[in-house]
Design a protein around this motif. Sequence first.
Motif, mmCIF file in Angstrom:
data_model
loop_
_atom_site.group_PDB
_atom_site.id
_atom_site.type_symbol
_atom_site.label_atom_id
_atom_site.label_comp_id
_atom_site.label_asym_id
_atom_site.label_seq_id
_atom_site.Cartn_x
_atom_site.Cartn_y
_atom_site.Cartn_z
ATOM 1 N N VAL A 1 0.856 -1.189 0.000
ATOM 2 C CA VAL A 1 0.000 0.000 0.000
ATOM 3 C C VAL A 1 0.887 1.233 0.000
ATOM 4 C CG1 VAL A 1 -1.778 1.286 1.250
ATOM 5 C CG2 VAL A 1 -1.826 -1.220 1.257
ATOM 6 N N THR A 2 0.609 2.137 -0.965
ATOM 7 C CA THR A 2 1.378 3.375 -1.056
ATOM 8 C C THR A 2 0.443 4.580 -0.993
ATOM 9 O OG1 THR A 2 1.283 3.346 -3.480
ATOM 10 C CG2 THR A 2 3.221 2.349 -2.447
ATOM 11 N N LEU A 3 0.976 5.692 -0.482
ATOM 12 C CA LEU A 3 0.245 6.954 -0.473
ATOM 13 C C LEU A 3 0.548 7.679 -1.777
ATOM 14 C CD1 LEU A 3 0.920 8.159 3.185
ATOM 15 C CD2 LEU A 3 -1.047 6.865 2.294
ATOM 16 N N GLU A 4 -0.490 8.182 -2.435
ATOM 17 C CA GLU A 4 -0.326 8.821 -3.742
ATOM 18 C C GLU A 4 0.560 10.060 -3.684
ATOM 19 O OE1 GLU A 4 -1.420 7.921 -6.901
ATOM 20 O OE2 GLU A 4 -1.768 6.051 -5.828
ATOM 21 N N GLU A 5 0.309 10.937 -2.727
ATOM 22 C CA GLU A 5 1.001 12.228 -2.694
ATOM 23 C C GLU A 5 2.508 12.084 -2.519
ATOM 24 O OE1 GLU A 5 0.944 16.072 0.173
ATOM 25 O OE2 GLU A 5 -1.004 15.479 -0.652
ATOM 26 N N SER A 6 2.921 11.206 -1.600
ATOM 27 C CA SER A 6 4.348 11.075 -1.293
ATOM 28 C C SER A 6 5.003 9.874 -1.978
ATOM 29 C CB SER A 6 4.541 10.936 0.220
ATOM 30 O OG SER A 6 3.960 9.712 0.664
ATOM 31 N N GLY A 7 4.194 8.909 -2.408
ATOM 32 C CA GLY A 7 4.742 7.677 -2.968
ATOM 33 C C GLY A 7 5.241 6.713 -1.901
ATOM 34 N N GLU A 8 5.079 7.096 -0.629
ATOM 35 C CA GLU A 8 5.566 6.301 0.498
ATOM 36 C C GLU A 8 4.819 4.971 0.600
ATOM 37 O OE1 GLU A 8 5.565 6.580 5.404
ATOM 38 O OE2 GLU A 8 4.764 8.228 4.207
ATOM 39 N N THR A 9 5.569 3.897 0.828
ATOM 40 C CA THR A 9 4.966 2.591 1.118
ATOM 41 C C THR A 9 4.662 2.548 2.607
ATOM 42 O OG1 THR A 9 6.122 1.469 -0.680
ATOM 43 C CG2 THR A 9 5.349 0.097 1.147
ATOM 44 N N ILE A 10 3.386 2.361 2.947
ATOM 45 C CA ILE A 10 3.011 2.316 4.366
ATOM 46 C C ILE A 10 2.781 0.888 4.859
ATOM 47 C CG2 ILE A 10 2.081 4.661 4.404
ATOM 48 C CD1 ILE A 10 -0.754 3.326 4.293
ATOM 49 N N GLU B 1 0.592 -4.230 10.230
ATOM 50 C CA GLU B 1 1.478 -3.279 10.901
ATOM 51 C C GLU B 1 1.952 -2.250 9.881
ATOM 52 O OE1 GLU B 1 3.338 -1.909 14.379
ATOM 53 O OE2 GLU B 1 2.030 -3.639 14.198
ATOM 54 N N LEU B 2 1.510 -0.992 10.061
ATOM 55 C CA LEU B 2 1.946 0.087 9.168
ATOM 56 C C LEU B 2 3.382 0.487 9.481
ATOM 57 C CD1 LEU B 2 -1.203 2.420 9.224
ATOM 58 C CD2 LEU B 2 -0.656 0.583 7.614
ATOM 59 N N SER B 3 4.062 1.073 8.506
ATOM 60 C CA SER B 3 5.452 1.485 8.700
ATOM 61 C C SER B 3 5.568 2.642 9.696
ATOM 62 C CB SER B 3 6.075 1.893 7.366
ATOM 63 O OG SER B 3 5.337 2.952 6.778
ATOM 64 N N ALA B 4 4.511 3.447 9.819
ATOM 65 C CA ALA B 4 4.489 4.576 10.756
ATOM 66 C C ALA B 4 3.032 4.948 11.002
ATOM 67 C CB ALA B 4 5.245 5.769 10.175
ATOM 68 N N PRO B 5 2.729 5.542 12.163
ATOM 69 C CA PRO B 5 1.353 5.979 12.403
ATOM 70 C C PRO B 5 0.975 7.110 11.453
ATOM 71 C CG PRO B 5 2.794 6.669 14.199
ATOM 72 C CD PRO B 5 3.615 5.834 13.274
ATOM 73 N N LEU B 6 -0.287 7.183 11.103
ATOM 74 C CA LEU B 6 -0.781 8.233 10.205
ATOM 75 C C LEU B 6 -1.601 9.254 10.972
ATOM 76 C CD1 LEU B 6 -1.911 5.969 7.249
ATOM 77 C CD2 LEU B 6 0.088 7.466 7.309
ATOM 78 N N ALA B 7 -1.505 10.504 10.547
ATOM 79 C CA ALA B 7 -2.307 11.571 11.138
ATOM 80 C C ALA B 7 -3.740 11.475 10.610
ATOM 81 C CB ALA B 7 -1.703 12.926 10.790
ATOM 82 N N GLN B 8 -4.658 11.988 11.395
ATOM 83 C CA GLN B 8 -6.060 11.999 10.990
ATOM 84 C C GLN B 8 -6.219 12.705 9.654
ATOM 85 O OE1 GLN B 8 -8.677 13.598 13.983
ATOM 86 N NE2 GLN B 8 -10.346 13.905 12.542
ATOM 87 N N GLY B 9 -7.084 12.173 8.799
ATOM 88 C CA GLY B 9 -7.332 12.791 7.507
ATOM 89 C C GLY B 9 -7.716 11.760 6.466
ATOM 90 N N SER B 10 -7.803 12.219 5.240
ATOM 91 C CA SER B 10 -8.151 11.359 4.120
ATOM 92 C C SER B 10 -6.997 11.380 3.127
ATOM 93 C CB SER B 10 -9.438 11.867 3.466
ATOM 94 O OG SER B 10 -9.782 11.074 2.364
ATOM 95 N N TYR B 11 -6.584 10.222 2.688
ATOM 96 C CA TYR B 11 -5.433 10.094 1.798
ATOM 97 C C TYR B 11 -5.832 9.319 0.542
ATOM 98 C CZ TYR B 11 -2.848 10.944 6.172
ATOM 99 O OH TYR B 11 -2.379 11.448 7.346
ATOM 100 N N ASP B 12 -5.345 9.756 -0.607
ATOM 101 C CA ASP B 12 -5.456 8.953 -1.822
ATOM 102 C C ASP B 12 -4.344 7.920 -1.756
ATOM 103 O OD1 ASP B 12 -7.607 10.391 -2.935
ATOM 104 O OD2 ASP B 12 -6.242 11.876 -3.789
#
Length: 102
Positions: free
Chosen positions: A37-46, A62-73
């Motif tokens: 699973v990757t985040l569109e904006e940063s390209g980061e693999t979570i 287990e995600l690679s790091a906790p995510l802040a509240q919000g909506s992500y593509d």
Amino acid sequence: GIATPSFDTWTTPAGETTVPTHFYNPEGNECYFVIRVTLEESGETIYESGYLEPGQSLYEVELSAPLAQGSYDATIHYSAFSIADLTALNGAQVQFELVVQP
């Protein structure tokens, strides 16, 4: 052909790395899956799984790091591999909305 699950939204808790999900390799597939699973904006693999056998499900990851509240593509990448020798097969990508709630 290879069946790939799709979904529109994945909802997870903010600030957590261990999160609920339902990722799976459909029973009828004759291949292993690796799910990334990757985040569109940063390209980061979570998240990236190990090899999932046909019929195997994951209900918590287990995600690679906790995510802040919000909506992500985001995009889920399905990589398929031969059961016999782990040769790479066709894969698929599915875009979805990742909703992180308090």
